[in-house]
Motif scaffolding. Structure first.
Motif, short mmCIF file in Angstrom:
data_model
loop_
_atom_site.label_atom_id
_atom_site.label_comp_id
_atom_site.label_asym_id
_atom_site.label_seq_id
_atom_site.Cartn_x
_atom_site.Cartn_y
_atom_site.Cartn_z
N ILE A 1 115.88 90.40 -10.57
CA ILE A 1 116.59 90.25 -11.84
C ILE A 1 118.06 90.00 -11.52
O ILE A 1 118.65 90.75 -10.74
CB ILE A 1 116.48 91.51 -12.73
N VAL A 2 118.64 88.94 -12.08
CA VAL A 2 120.06 88.68 -11.83
C VAL A 2 120.82 88.66 -13.15
O VAL A 2 120.44 87.98 -14.09
CB VAL A 2 120.30 87.39 -11.00
N VAL A 3 121.88 89.46 -13.20
CA VAL A 3 122.75 89.53 -14.38
C VAL A 3 124.02 88.75 -14.05
O VAL A 3 124.75 89.12 -13.13
CB VAL A 3 123.08 91.00 -14.73
N LEU A 4 124.22 87.64 -14.74
CA LEU A 4 125.32 86.73 -14.39
C LEU A 4 126.35 86.72 -15.51
O LEU A 4 125.99 86.65 -16.68
CB LEU A 4 124.77 85.31 -14.18
N ASN A 5 127.63 86.78 -15.12
CA ASN A 5 128.65 86.69 -16.17
C ASN A 5 129.34 85.33 -16.14
O ASN A 5 129.62 84.78 -15.08
CB ASN A 5 129.66 87.84 -16.07
N GLY A 6 129.56 84.79 -17.33
CA GLY A 6 130.22 83.49 -17.46
C GLY A 6 129.59 82.68 -18.58
O GLY A 6 128.81 83.20 -19.37
N GLU A 7 129.97 81.40 -18.61
CA GLU A 7 129.47 80.50 -19.65
C GLU A 7 128.11 79.94 -19.25
O GLU A 7 127.99 79.39 -18.16
CB GLU A 7 130.44 79.32 -19.83
N PRO A 8 127.10 80.05 -20.13
CA PRO A 8 125.83 79.40 -19.79
C PRO A 8 125.99 77.88 -19.86
O PRO A 8 126.48 77.36 -20.85
CB PRO A 8 124.87 79.91 -20.89
N PRO A 9 125.64 77.15 -18.80
CA PRO A 9 125.80 75.69 -18.83
C PRO A 9 124.70 75.03 -19.66
O PRO A 9 123.66 75.64 -19.92
CB PRO A 9 125.65 75.31 -17.36
N ASP A 10 124.94 73.77 -20.08
CA ASP A 10 123.91 73.04 -20.83
C ASP A 10 122.67 72.86 -19.98
O ASP A 10 121.55 72.95 -20.45
CB ASP A 10 124.43 71.65 -21.23
N GLN A 11 122.91 72.55 -18.71
CA GLN A 11 121.78 72.35 -17.80
C GLN A 11 122.06 73.13 -16.51
O GLN A 11 123.16 73.02 -15.96
CB GLN A 11 121.66 70.85 -17.48
N ALA A 12 121.06 73.89 -16.07
CA ALA A 12 121.25 74.68 -14.84
C ALA A 12 121.46 73.74 -13.66
O ALA A 12 120.74 72.76 -13.50
CB ALA A 12 120.04 75.57 -14.61
N GLN A 13 122.46 74.05 -12.83
CA GLN A 13 122.74 73.28 -11.62
C GLN A 13 123.04 74.25 -10.49
O GLN A 13 123.23 75.45 -10.72
CB GLN A 13 123.95 72.37 -11.85
N GLY A 14 123.08 73.75 -9.26
CA GLY A 14 123.51 74.56 -8.12
C GLY A 14 122.73 75.86 -8.01
O GLY A 14 121.50 75.88 -8.07
N ASN A 15 123.47 76.95 -7.81
CA ASN A 15 122.82 78.24 -7.60
C ASN A 15 121.96 78.69 -8.78
O ASN A 15 120.90 79.28 -8.59
CB ASN A 15 123.88 79.31 -7.30
N LEU A 16 122.43 78.42 -9.99
CA LEU A 16 121.67 78.86 -11.17
C LEU A 16 120.31 78.15 -11.23
O LEU A 16 119.28 78.76 -11.54
CB LEU A 16 122.48 78.58 -12.45
N LEU A 17 120.31 76.88 -10.88
CA LEU A 17 119.06 76.12 -10.81
C LEU A 17 118.10 76.79 -9.81
O LEU A 17 116.90 76.95 -10.08
CB LEU A 17 119.37 74.68 -10.39
N LEU A 18 118.67 77.20 -8.67
CA LEU A 18 117.83 77.82 -7.64
C LEU A 18 117.32 79.20 -8.10
O LEU A 18 116.18 79.56 -7.83
CB LEU A 18 118.60 77.92 -6.32
N ASP A 19 118.17 79.97 -8.81
CA ASP A 19 117.71 81.25 -9.37
C ASP A 19 116.45 81.01 -10.20
O ASP A 19 115.49 81.78 -10.15
CB ASP A 19 118.76 81.87 -10.30
N ARG A 20 116.47 79.93 -10.99
CA ARG A 20 115.33 79.66 -11.86
C ARG A 20 114.10 79.25 -11.03
O ARG A 20 112.99 79.65 -11.33
CB ARG A 20 115.69 78.57 -12.87
N ILE A 21 114.32 78.44 -10.00
CA ILE A 21 113.18 78.02 -9.17
C ILE A 21 112.54 79.23 -8.48
O ILE A 21 111.31 79.30 -8.36
CB ILE A 21 113.62 76.95 -8.14
N PHE A 22 113.36 80.21 -8.08
CA PHE A 22 112.80 81.41 -7.47
C PHE A 22 112.20 82.35 -8.51
O PHE A 22 111.68 83.41 -8.16
CB PHE A 22 113.85 82.12 -6.61
N GLY A 23 112.30 81.96 -9.76
CA GLY A 23 111.66 82.75 -10.81
C GLY A 23 112.33 84.08 -11.07
O GLY A 23 111.69 85.04 -11.52
#
Ligand SMILES: *Cc1c(COP(=O)(O)O)cnc(C)c1O
Length: 330
Positions: A94-116
């Motif tokens: 589980i990852v709790v991230l602070n900041g603005e949610p982007p329109d489309q996940a990129q970079g590390n956030l994209l990878l967080d999603r791929i790792f489920g």
């Protein structure tokens, strides 16, 4: 020293290479520059968090935990690597991230999603709000019969920093084997675990090497306080009879620019220069600013031409793709 007694799970490809960077040294008319390639630790594109996670997740397993919760910015390398490491070891991330949610996940956030990983994005800069969310999550999980393990921001506590105490010993044996006397280490410093481990290592081995932290965001005093706190716990953890001296710590905050996560022109230049002299890729959040710092120190004649300076590459390259706009002009 008791590093060997701490629970540890192998995750990183070690030792990472120590490479000479002669074309960069020439370009900068600087000292002999070496690059310690911790961007090649493996574990979902590599970076410094792999060394910390070996000890942190060793502790999680020893405590019988089944869920790992951590925190970071939206482009957190630490969150991405924690997600991957958790999956590899059978923990739920589980990852709790602070900041603005982007329109489309990129970079590390994209990878967080791929790792489920379960991703919670919170629009705040307030660490206390984030800590509150994490506490609530952990409490709820315990109520549901789960055993959560909470890893602090950047994996930076004494347990995580033990990975960088080991990293210092690794560098020292590589340098000794090649007959190189290291005079200084320069690296990006933010949550302080990396600098705490390296600094403690240099003191422990009485090597007289300067560990120079270049902040990627927080003010100098903030980084220094974090490092001193972690070092104080680390010496207890590994049973060392030595205490840190605040005056010994070297942290610069002159290369942050506007704030954390916003690349400066000097950072973007540093990335291009290292790419074009050595074919090595830095990142726009941490290592680009750290290299801008090294270049600034060289311009101030902080090093003599015969000295050996190790630039510790702490990884972070996935963020390049989240900052594509900054590189459109080449
Ligand atoms: C986390 C991180 C750092 C900073 O290390 P700390 O131990 O948090 O000070 C530096 N570089 C990269 C690429 C990172 O992801």
């Amino acid at each position: 020293m008791q590093l060997g007694n701490l629970p540890r799970i192998k995750l990183a490809h070690l030792p990472t290479p120590l490479e000479e960077a002669p074309r960069l040294s020439d370009y900068l008319h600087g000292p002999h520059i070496w690059i310690k390639r911790d961007d090649l630790t493996g574990l979902a594109l590599g970076g410094n968090k792999a060394r910390k996670l070996e000890f942190l997740l060793g502790q999680a397993r020893q405590q019988g935990c089944d869920v790992v919760i951590t925190v970071g910015a939206v482009q957190s390398n630490h969150a991405r690597m924690t997600a991957a490491a958790a999956r590899r070891l059978g923990f739920e991330p589980i990852v709790v991230l602070n900041g603005e949610p982007p329109d489309q996940a990129q970079g590390n956030l994209l990878l967080d999603r791929i790792f489920g990983a379960e991703v919670r994005i919170i629009q705040t800069d307030d660490d206390y709000i984030v800590a509150g969310v994490v506490e609530d999550l952990a409490r709820q999980l315990r109520r549901d019969g789960r055993k959560p393990f909470v890893i602090p921001r950047g994996g930076s506590n004494a347990t995580g920093a033990a990975g960088y105490l080991g990293a210092w010993l690794e560098l020292l044996s590589q340098a000794n084997a090649s007959g190189v006397r290291v005079d200084a280490v320069v690296h990006a410093s933010t949550s302080g675990g990396t600098q705490s481990g390296l600094y403690t290592g240099t003191k422990l081995t009485d090597s007289g090497v300067q560990v120079i932290g270049i902040s990627a965001g927080p003010r100098r005093e903030v980084v220094t306080t974090r490092v001193l706190g972690i070092v104080g716990e680390l010496v207890e953890l590994v049973d060392l009879r030595w205490r840190p001296h605040p005056d010994d710590l070297i942290v610069y905050d002159d290369y942050v620019g506007e704030r954390y996560g916003v690349p400066t022109p000097e950072c973007l230049d540093a990335i291009r220069i290292v790419a074009r002299t050595e074919g090595v890729l830095l990142d726009p959040v941490y290592t680009g600013k750290a290299m801008a710092g090294l270049m600034g120190l060289i311009a101030q004649e902080r090093f003599t031409p015969d000295q050996n300076v190790v630039f510790w590459h702490t990884g972070g390259q996935p963020a390049v793709f989240a900052h594509a706009a900054a590189f459109q002009e080449g």
